[in-house]
Enzyme design. Structure first.
Site, PDB file in Angstrom:
ATOM      1  N   LYS A 217       0.922  -1.286   0.044  1.00  0.00           N
ATOM      2  CA  LYS A 217      -0.113  -0.104  -0.075  1.00  0.00           C
ATOM      3  C   LYS A 217       0.950   1.109  -0.033  1.00  0.00           C
ATOM      4  O   LYS A 217       2.001   0.911   0.277  1.00  0.00           O
ATOM      5  CB  LYS A 217      -0.834  -0.117   1.452  1.00  0.00           C
ATOM      6  CG  LYS A 217      -0.355  -0.073   2.418  1.00  0.00           C
ATOM      7  CD  LYS A 217      -1.164  -0.424   3.687  1.00  0.00           C
ATOM      8  CE  LYS A 217      -0.512  -0.627   4.850  1.00  0.00           C
ATOM      9  NZ  LYS A 217      -0.987   0.053   6.135  1.00  0.00           N
TER      10      LYS A 217
ATOM     11  N   TYR B 266      15.898  31.436   1.961  1.00  0.00           N
ATOM     12  CA  TYR B 266      14.945  32.247   2.585  1.00  0.00           C
ATOM     13  C   TYR B 266      15.116  32.499   4.131  1.00  0.00           C
ATOM     14  O   TYR B 266      15.396  31.723   4.899  1.00  0.00           O
ATOM     15  CB  TYR B 266      13.287  31.475   2.403  1.00  0.00           C
ATOM     16  CG  TYR B 266      13.065  31.292   0.923  1.00  0.00           C
ATOM     17  CD1 TYR B 266      12.586  32.305   0.301  1.00  0.00           C
ATOM     18  CD2 TYR B 266      12.855  29.939   0.787  1.00  0.00           C
ATOM     19  CE1 TYR B 266      12.188  32.149  -0.993  1.00  0.00           C
ATOM     20  CE2 TYR B 266      12.398  29.630  -0.709  1.00  0.00           C
ATOM     21  CZ  TYR B 266      12.026  30.914  -1.643  1.00  0.00           C
ATOM     22  OH  TYR B 266      11.503  30.721  -2.825  1.00  0.00           O
TER      23      TYR B 266
ATOM     24  N   HIS C 192      -5.040  -7.276  13.684  1.00  0.00           N
ATOM     25  CA  HIS C 192      -3.851  -6.403  13.342  1.00  0.00           C
ATOM     26  C   HIS C 192      -3.410  -6.253  14.973  1.00  0.00           C
ATOM     27  O   HIS C 192      -4.153  -5.765  15.586  1.00  0.00           O
ATOM     28  CB  HIS C 192      -4.119  -5.250  12.774  1.00  0.00           C
ATOM     29  CG  HIS C 192      -3.041  -4.433  12.189  1.00  0.00           C
ATOM     30  ND1 HIS C 192      -1.821  -5.076  11.446  1.00  0.00           N
ATOM     31  CD2 HIS C 192      -2.843  -3.190  12.126  1.00  0.00           C
ATOM     32  CE1 HIS C 192      -0.913  -4.237  11.149  1.00  0.00           C
ATOM     33  NE2 HIS C 192      -1.653  -2.914  11.596  1.00  0.00           N
TER      34      HIS C 192
ATOM     35  N   CYS D 108      14.353  24.677   0.715  1.00  0.00           N
ATOM     36  CA  CYS D 108      13.420  25.268  -0.427  1.00  0.00           C
ATOM     37  C   CYS D 108      12.470  24.218  -0.955  1.00  0.00           C
ATOM     38  O   CYS D 108      12.407  23.019  -0.722  1.00  0.00           O
ATOM     39  CB  CYS D 108      13.941  25.882  -1.569  1.00  0.00           C
ATOM     40  SG  CYS D 108      15.398  27.264  -0.801  1.00  0.00           S
ATOM     41  N   MET D 109      11.377  24.540  -1.587  1.00  0.00           N
ATOM     42  CA  MET D 109      10.564  23.665  -2.224  1.00  0.00           C
ATOM     43  C   MET D 109      11.340  22.767  -3.102  1.00  0.00           C
ATOM     44  O   MET D 109      11.215  21.532  -3.158  1.00  0.00           O
ATOM     45  CB  MET D 109       9.558  24.300  -2.949  1.00  0.00           C
ATOM     46  CG  MET D 109       8.289  23.467  -3.477  1.00  0.00           C
ATOM     47  SD  MET D 109       7.035  24.346  -4.404  1.00  0.00           S
ATOM     48  CE  MET D 109       6.351  25.410  -3.216  1.00  0.00           C
ATOM     49  N   ASP D 110      12.287  23.167  -4.016  1.00  0.00           N
ATOM     50  CA  ASP D 110      12.938  22.167  -4.930  1.00  0.00           C
ATOM     51  C   ASP D 110      14.448  22.283  -4.797  1.00  0.00           C
ATOM     52  O   ASP D 110      15.306  21.952  -5.640  1.00  0.00           O
ATOM     53  CB  ASP D 110      12.726  22.825  -6.245  1.00  0.00           C
ATOM     54  CG  ASP D 110      11.232  23.195  -6.481  1.00  0.00           C
ATOM     55  OD1 ASP D 110      10.409  22.370  -6.341  1.00  0.00           O
ATOM     56  OD2 ASP D 110      10.954  24.647  -6.547  1.00  0.00           O
TER      57      ASP D 110
ATOM     58  N   ARG E  51       1.571 -11.167   7.124  1.00  0.00           N
ATOM     59  CA  ARG E  51       1.392  -9.801   6.101  1.00  0.00           C
ATOM     60  C   ARG E  51       2.835  -8.657   6.345  1.00  0.00           C
ATOM     61  O   ARG E  51       2.640  -8.147   7.436  1.00  0.00           O
ATOM     62  CB  ARG E  51       0.211  -8.833   6.437  1.00  0.00           C
ATOM     63  CG  ARG E  51      -1.022  -9.654   6.302  1.00  0.00           C
ATOM     64  CD  ARG E  51      -2.462  -8.918   6.662  1.00  0.00           C
ATOM     65  NE  ARG E  51      -2.307  -8.064   7.879  1.00  0.00           N
ATOM     66  CZ  ARG E  51      -2.712  -8.484   8.981  1.00  0.00           C
ATOM     67  NH1 ARG E  51      -3.470  -9.715   9.189  1.00  0.00           N
ATOM     68  NH2 ARG E  51      -2.625  -7.680  10.020  1.00  0.00           N
TER      69      ARG E  51
END
Ligand SMILES: Cc1ncc(COP(=O)(O)O)c(C=O)c1O
Length: 371
Positions: A38, A265, A165, A310-312, A221
């Protein structure tokens, strides 16, 4: 130069490791293995992981959502698949048509499944989920046998499995898991007394599959262990398992920066002297968290991530690696020059646990499969 030369940052997934880890699970438990794939195979890529797991001997795949099961079928995976979570009524028919087994815990589920088979030769494969102490999905143990009998008596549906579980199998204290196992054993006894014998009986997650043979029944599992990651600090993987994932980037710029220059930043980092600052194209948009204290490997050495993530992009302090050049490999997770950064290291730094780190790897990161 980077492995492929094609990507800013990328994940290298060793399919051979997944295959070998599944084989380890099989050999250790000697029962069927359901590979839990999953959440995009815990970030590793659901389809390649499922294929590798089946090659390693997994007989089942476990997913959380019916969409994940359908994705596996569309990719040609023929193995039995169990949806461990709830299947919305609107997808039950599709699940049945695709031979996808469903977890159930109340009469409404059973009736919806039976109704979806009306007028067809199809059979809905159901696994009765028993709540024994996870405090999540499932039927109360005292009501389980009655629902199992109802399933057995309902045309169009098959009681294929029964399961529970564990909440605390990854902890050193076995008592809570023993208590859950006792409850589950009572349910199994009640089913047996009613003449019901589901084909598969399962309870153990990775942690229990490493520590509790009494909980193996006839299927385990396993999720985190097939990725070569520890179930918890209290329940580390034994020798023989190996991590399947590395996360890499390449330096896109290396600058000699004068003293007193703010980096990123907010200028939370300001160069103290003349410093070599590198830029690597990975950021929180990829799942790399903006926390202080991040470190990566460059030129076989651990270097500091400086300034805000930063984001990237991230910036790294390269004074200790004077030979670093544009195009050099940056390792965020994995090995370089005999040093290693593990998923557990990132988890500790980020104040979380390894499952969340790998599940948080963004879809936009290319996955490069090896082995
Ligand atoms: C119902 C169920 N079974 C098995 C697993 C696999 O757990 P693990 O990754 O700890 O092996 C999960 C994962 O969360 C789960 O939700």
């Amino acid at each position: 130069m980077p492995l492929t030369g094609k990507y800013s940052n990328w994940l290298e997934i060793d399919r051979g490791a997944i295959e070998a880890n599944v084989r380890q699970c099989l050999e250790r438990t000697d029962v069927q293995v359901m590979a839990v794939v999953k959440a995009n195979g815990y970030g590793h890529g659901i389809v390649p992981v499922a294929r590798a797991a089946v090659r390693g001997g997994a007989t089942w795949c476990g997913v959380a959502r019916v969409e994940e099961a359908i994705e596996l079928r569309r990719a040609g995976l023929d193995a039995p698949i169990l949806v461990l979570g709830a299947t919305p009524a609107g997808r039950v028919q599709e699940a049945i048509g695709e031979r996808v087994s469903m977890a159930v815990w109340d009469v409404e589920h059973v009736e919806a499944a039976a109704a979806a088979t009306n007028g067809t030769n199809e059979r809905a494969r159901l696994h009765l989920k028993v709540e024994t102490g996870m405090g999540r999905l499932g039927i109360e143990p005292g009501e389980a046998a009655a629902l199992a009998q109802r399933i057995a008596a309902t045309p169009g549906v098959i009681l294929e499995g029964v399961f529970t579980h564990f909440a605390r199998a990854d902890e050193a204290d076995p008592a809570p898991t023993e208590a859950q196992e006792r409850q589950f054993a009572q349910v199994l006894a009640a089913l047996q007394a009613a003449g019901l014998r589901p084909g598969v009986v399962h309870a153990a997650n990775s942690a229990a599959s490493l520590t509790r043979p009494s909980a193996y029944f006839n299927l385990v599992r396993v999720g985190i262990a097939i990725y070569g990651l520890n179930p918890s600090p209290e329940c580390p993987l034994p020798d023989g398992f190996r991590p399947a994932l590395s996360w890499k980037a390449q330096l896109t710029q290396v600058r000699v920066t004068p003293p007193g220059r703010g980096v990123s930043y907010g200028h939370q980092y300001v160069t103290r002297g003349v410093e070599r600052i590198g830029v690597a194209p990975v950021g929180y948009g990829d799942g790399y968290r903006r926390v202080p204290g991040n470190r990566v490997l460059v030129g076989g050495r651990a270097v500091e991530v400086v300034g805000r993530v930063c984001m990237d992009q991230i910036m790294v302090q390269l004074d200790g690696v004077p030979e670093a050049r544009v195009g050099d490999e940056v390792v965020l997770v994995g090995e370089q020059g005999g040093r290693r950064i593990t998923v557990d290291d990132l988890a500790a730094r980020w104040g979380t646990f390894n499952y969340e780190v790998v599940c948080g790897l963004s879809a936009r990161i290319p996955r490069v499969y090896q082995g």
